[in-house]
Design an enzyme around this catalytic site. Structure first.
Site, PDB file in Angstrom:
ATOM      1  N   GLU A  96       0.919  -1.214   0.058  1.00 46.04           N
ATOM      2  CA  GLU A  96      -0.025   0.071  -0.067  1.00 46.04           C
ATOM      3  C   GLU A  96       0.803   1.218   0.066  1.00 46.04           C
ATOM      4  O   GLU A  96       2.002   1.423   0.580  1.00 46.04           O
ATOM      5  CB  GLU A  96      -1.060   0.010   1.134  1.00 46.04           C
ATOM      6  CG  GLU A  96      -1.802  -1.123   1.189  1.00 46.04           C
ATOM      7  CD  GLU A  96      -2.822  -1.431   2.497  1.00 46.04           C
ATOM      8  OE1 GLU A  96      -3.855  -1.569   2.222  1.00 46.04           O
ATOM      9  OE2 GLU A  96      -2.099  -0.860   3.612  1.00 46.04           O
ATOM     10  N   CYS A 109       3.408   8.486   0.762  1.00 48.23           N
ATOM     11  CA  CYS A 109       4.146   7.512   1.743  1.00 48.23           C
ATOM     12  C   CYS A 109       4.184   6.105   1.201  1.00 48.23           C
ATOM     13  O   CYS A 109       3.127   5.570   0.486  1.00 48.23           O
ATOM     14  CB  CYS A 109       3.341   7.370   3.135  1.00 48.23           C
ATOM     15  SG  CYS A 109       4.104   5.973   4.257  1.00 48.23           S
ATOM     16  N   CYS A 116       7.193  -6.751   6.718  1.00 50.30           N
ATOM     17  CA  CYS A 116       8.440  -6.592   7.413  1.00 50.30           C
ATOM     18  C   CYS A 116       8.991  -7.625   8.475  1.00 50.30           C
ATOM     19  O   CYS A 116       8.291  -8.405   9.081  1.00 50.30           O
ATOM     20  CB  CYS A 116       8.041  -5.428   8.251  1.00 50.30           C
ATOM     21  SG  CYS A 116       9.539  -4.387   8.738  1.00 50.30           S
ATOM     22  N   CYS A 120       7.791  -5.015  15.176  1.00 47.40           N
ATOM     23  CA  CYS A 120       7.377  -3.977  16.095  1.00 47.40           C
ATOM     24  C   CYS A 120       6.029  -4.363  16.701  1.00 47.40           C
ATOM     25  O   CYS A 120       5.244  -4.843  15.677  1.00 47.40           O
ATOM     26  CB  CYS A 120       7.463  -2.517  15.478  1.00 47.40           C
ATOM     27  SG  CYS A 120       9.006  -2.116  14.787  1.00 47.40           S
ATOM     28  N   CYS A 123       2.662  -2.575  15.193  1.00 42.77           N
ATOM     29  CA  CYS A 123       2.578  -2.349  13.996  1.00 42.77           C
ATOM     30  C   CYS A 123       1.593  -3.422  13.124  1.00 42.77           C
ATOM     31  O   CYS A 123       2.172  -4.580  13.396  1.00 42.77           O
ATOM     32  CB  CYS A 123       3.949  -2.050  13.173  1.00 42.77           C
ATOM     33  SG  CYS A 123       3.872  -1.858  11.766  1.00 42.77           S
ATOM     34  N   GLY A 161       7.293  -1.974   5.510  1.00 39.98           N
ATOM     35  CA  GLY A 161       8.683  -2.544   5.451  1.00 39.98           C
ATOM     36  C   GLY A 161       9.893  -1.475   6.053  1.00 39.98           C
ATOM     37  O   GLY A 161       9.523  -0.599   6.349  1.00 39.98           O
ATOM     38  N   GLU A 162      10.845  -1.936   6.087  1.00 34.25           N
ATOM     39  CA  GLU A 162      12.254  -1.302   6.767  1.00 34.25           C
ATOM     40  C   GLU A 162      13.168  -0.879   5.792  1.00 34.25           C
ATOM     41  O   GLU A 162      13.763  -1.793   4.943  1.00 34.25           O
ATOM     42  CB  GLU A 162      12.767  -2.065   7.923  1.00 34.25           C
ATOM     43  CG  GLU A 162      14.183  -1.622   8.363  1.00 34.25           C
ATOM     44  CD  GLU A 162      14.375  -0.240   8.805  1.00 34.25           C
ATOM     45  OE1 GLU A 162      13.442   0.056   9.740  1.00 34.25           O
ATOM     46  OE2 GLU A 162      15.176   0.409   8.458  1.00 34.25           O
ATOM     47  N   SER A 193      12.506   6.654   6.503  1.00 36.08           N
ATOM     48  CA  SER A 193      12.505   6.127   7.993  1.00 36.08           C
ATOM     49  C   SER A 193      13.316   4.961   8.264  1.00 36.08           C
ATOM     50  O   SER A 193      13.549   3.907   7.596  1.00 36.08           O
ATOM     51  CB  SER A 193      10.914   6.110   8.513  1.00 36.08           C
ATOM     52  OG  SER A 193      10.688   4.777   7.969  1.00 36.08           O
ATOM     53  N   SER A 215      12.640   5.761  14.130  1.00 36.26           N
ATOM     54  CA  SER A 215      11.449   5.449  14.746  1.00 36.26           C
ATOM     55  C   SER A 215      11.955   5.120  16.253  1.00 36.26           C
ATOM     56  O   SER A 215      12.756   4.162  16.435  1.00 36.26           O
ATOM     57  CB  SER A 215      10.972   3.968  14.495  1.00 36.26           C
ATOM     58  OG  SER A 215      10.429   4.380  13.046  1.00 36.26           O
ATOM     59  N   LEU A 216      11.736   6.004  17.260  1.00 37.38           N
ATOM     60  CA  LEU A 216      12.078   6.029  18.595  1.00 37.38           C
ATOM     61  C   LEU A 216      11.312   5.038  19.583  1.00 37.38           C
ATOM     62  O   LEU A 216      11.498   4.313  20.209  1.00 37.38           O
ATOM     63  CB  LEU A 216      12.761   7.162  19.123  1.00 37.38           C
ATOM     64  CG  LEU A 216      13.943   7.430  20.092  1.00 37.38           C
ATOM     65  CD1 LEU A 216      14.395   8.719  20.195  1.00 37.38           C
ATOM     66  CD2 LEU A 216      13.281   7.104  21.488  1.00 37.38           C
ATOM     67  N   HIS A 217      10.328   5.902  19.696  1.00 43.47           N
ATOM     68  CA  HIS A 217       9.310   5.352  20.366  1.00 43.47           C
ATOM     69  C   HIS A 217       9.376   5.073  22.001  1.00 43.47           C
ATOM     70  O   HIS A 217       8.339   5.044  22.780  1.00 43.47           O
ATOM     71  CB  HIS A 217       8.540   3.887  19.944  1.00 43.47           C
ATOM     72  CG  HIS A 217       8.199   4.141  18.592  1.00 43.47           C
ATOM     73  ND1 HIS A 217       7.548   5.228  17.904  1.00 43.47           N
ATOM     74  CD2 HIS A 217       8.469   3.314  17.386  1.00 43.47           C
ATOM     75  CE1 HIS A 217       7.408   5.108  16.629  1.00 43.47           C
ATOM     76  NE2 HIS A 217       7.999   3.830  16.431  1.00 43.47           N
ATOM     77  N   HIS A 291      -2.454   4.644  16.730  1.00 44.83           N
ATOM     78  CA  HIS A 291      -3.821   4.451  15.953  1.00 44.83           C
ATOM     79  C   HIS A 291      -4.295   2.873  16.151  1.00 44.83           C
ATOM     80  O   HIS A 291      -3.839   1.860  15.827  1.00 44.83           O
ATOM     81  CB  HIS A 291      -3.741   4.379  14.476  1.00 44.83           C
ATOM     82  CG  HIS A 291      -3.560   5.678  14.194  1.00 44.83           C
ATOM     83  ND1 HIS A 291      -2.074   6.079  13.593  1.00 44.83           N
ATOM     84  CD2 HIS A 291      -4.066   6.949  14.092  1.00 44.83           C
ATOM     85  CE1 HIS A 291      -2.186   7.440  13.460  1.00 44.83           C
ATOM     86  NE2 HIS A 291      -3.340   8.047  13.766  1.00 44.83           N
ATOM     87  N   CYS A 334      -0.332   5.817  10.243  1.00 43.70           N
ATOM     88  CA  CYS A 334       1.023   5.023  10.708  1.00 43.70           C
ATOM     89  C   CYS A 334       0.556   3.907  11.350  1.00 43.70           C
ATOM     90  O   CYS A 334      -0.245   3.968  12.398  1.00 43.70           O
ATOM     91  CB  CYS A 334       1.619   6.091  11.654  1.00 43.70           C
ATOM     92  SG  CYS A 334       2.546   7.471  10.710  1.00 43.70           S
TER      93      CYS A 334
HETATM   94 FE1  SF4 Z   1       8.262  -2.713  10.151  1.00 43.24          FE
HETATM   95 FE2  SF4 Z   1       8.207  -0.201  10.369  1.00 43.24          FE
HETATM   96 FE3  SF4 Z   1       6.050  -1.946  11.326  1.00 43.24          FE
HETATM   97 FE4  SF4 Z   1       8.526  -1.659  12.663  1.00 43.24          FE
HETATM   98  S1  SF4 Z   1       6.718   0.034  12.527  1.00 43.24           S
HETATM   99  S2  SF4 Z   1       7.315  -3.612  11.982  1.00 43.24           S
HETATM  100  S3  SF4 Z   1       9.976  -1.421  10.913  1.00 43.24           S
HETATM  101  S4  SF4 Z   1       6.937  -1.507   9.238  1.00 43.24           S
END
Ligand code: SF4
Length: 344
Positions: A96, A109, A116, A120, A123, A161-162, A193, A215-217, A291, A334
């Site tokens: 997407e 985006c 991925c 995380c 996600c 994805g990363e 990112s 991506s810190l979080h 979200h 996101c």
């Molecule tokens: Fe992958 Fe980004 Fe989701 Fe982490 S936040 S699982 S890096 S898509």
């Protein structure tokens, strides 16, 4: 197997022309047709000799394909669904891309992988596993094939994805977007990112001029590890140390994405640690409302806690903003990209 011309760099096309006995300048002409004029058929490259067109048609094609679905949010955000063959299983997968209009800005985006590997916990993409990486052509196709292409002012690699786990193809695609023989965009219109895969990030910082978003979080190692498994291999403190070696006082920007979860990373203890971690680094922090999705144990932070967090960071010298949520009603916000056809 035929060669996909889309996504090829000038250098790669020069090699192809040399292999096929075509003049070197043909490569530049092909770039112009692919990226500036954006034709979808080799026979439309009319300044190439008939012989060159015939040979290219035999061995190559232009891998452009339209999205198979588009969902439109009440806020104008559009989510496009693209078909991609999986490189891991034999099944067709879906990725997407999200177009976000905002006044004079049009941001897309894009995704760089099918699923991925990073896992995380919060996600939706991460919970789906990994089904392969996209080629540079598949990344660029998301940009070239949407009706809003001419409205685009910015590209963010923040979809599925990363990027540092598919770095060759990501770099190839950003090269097409920024090179004089490609779209000739400023690299400052592009943000890539990462969760902070250090070897990839270091190479990216050296080879690209695009903005970076980490991506810190959570600033605490153990707490971050509980939601981001990659913290074990690449601790955020080491990622920040790497970033400190680069100069961020010019036009290139480093930002940190901080998704806020209620009761998990939204209090003053976290804000204070974040200030300590980032002190002296020229950067900004973007707070993102979590979200909520079905089956997640995580809860959305309250607007008040987000405002307090933002104010604390700003008061302690770190530029911080709350990012507006877009496209939540169509699962385009996101962390919600699933790439499933059933959403049609
Ligand atoms: Fe992958 Fe980004 Fe989701 Fe982490 S936040 S699982 S890096 S898509």
């Amino acid at each position: 197997m035929k060669i996909n011309l889309l996504g090829k760099t000038l250098e790669q096309l020069q090699q192809l022309c040399a292999d096929e006995g075509l003049p070197k300048f043909t490569a530049k002409q092909i770039c112009d047709w692919l990226y500036v004029k954006q034709v979808c058929d080799i026979n439309l490259m009319t300044n190439l000799s008939l012989k060159a067109r015939a040979r290219l048609s035999e061995i190559a094609y232009i891998g452009r394909h339209a999205p198979i679905n588009c969902q439109v949010s009440t806020d104008g955000t559009k989510k496009y669904l693209f078909e991609c063959p999986s490189t891991v299983t034999s099944q067709t997968q879906y990725v997407e891309s999200v177009f976000i209009p905002d006044g004079n800005r049009g941001t897309l985006c894009v995704s760089c992988q099918m699923g991925c590997k990073m896992g995380c916990k919060f996600c939706v993409t991460g919970q789906q596993g990994f089904h392969g990486s996209l080629s540079a052509a598949e990344i660029l196709n998301q940009i070239f094939s949407i009706p809003e292409f001419h409205l685009l002012t910015n590209i963010v690699y923040m979809g599925m994805g990363e990027p540092m786990d598919n770095l060759d193809n990501v770099l190839c695609s950003t090269q097409v977007l920024t090179a004089p023989w490609g779209l000739a965009w400023s690299p400052h219109r592009i943000t890539v990112s990462t969760v902070g895969i250090i070897p990839g990030l270091q190479r990216f910082l050296n080879e690209s001029g695009c903005h970076v978003a980490v991506s810190l979080h959570n600033p605490f190692a153990q707490e971050r590890l509980s939601i981001m498994p990659m913290q074990k291999a690449y601790p955020i403190a080491d990622v920040v140390s790497l970033l400190r070696r680069y100069d961020w006082s010019g036009q290139r920007r480093i930002s940190f994405e901080y998704t806020m979860f209620r009761g998990l990373n939204d209090d003053t203890r976290h804000a204070a640690e974040l200030v300590r971690l980032l002190k002296g680094l020229y950067c900004r922090v973007n707070l993102i409302r979590f979200h909520s999705s079905p089956d997640t144990p995580y809860r959305t932070a309250t607007p008040l806690s987000m405002e307090r967090f933002r104010d604390y960071l700003n008061a302690h010298g770190i530029t911080c903003t709350i990012r507006a949520s877009r496209g939540e009603d169509i699962m385009a916000a996101c962390g919600l990209l699933a790439g499933t056809k059933s959403e049609e």
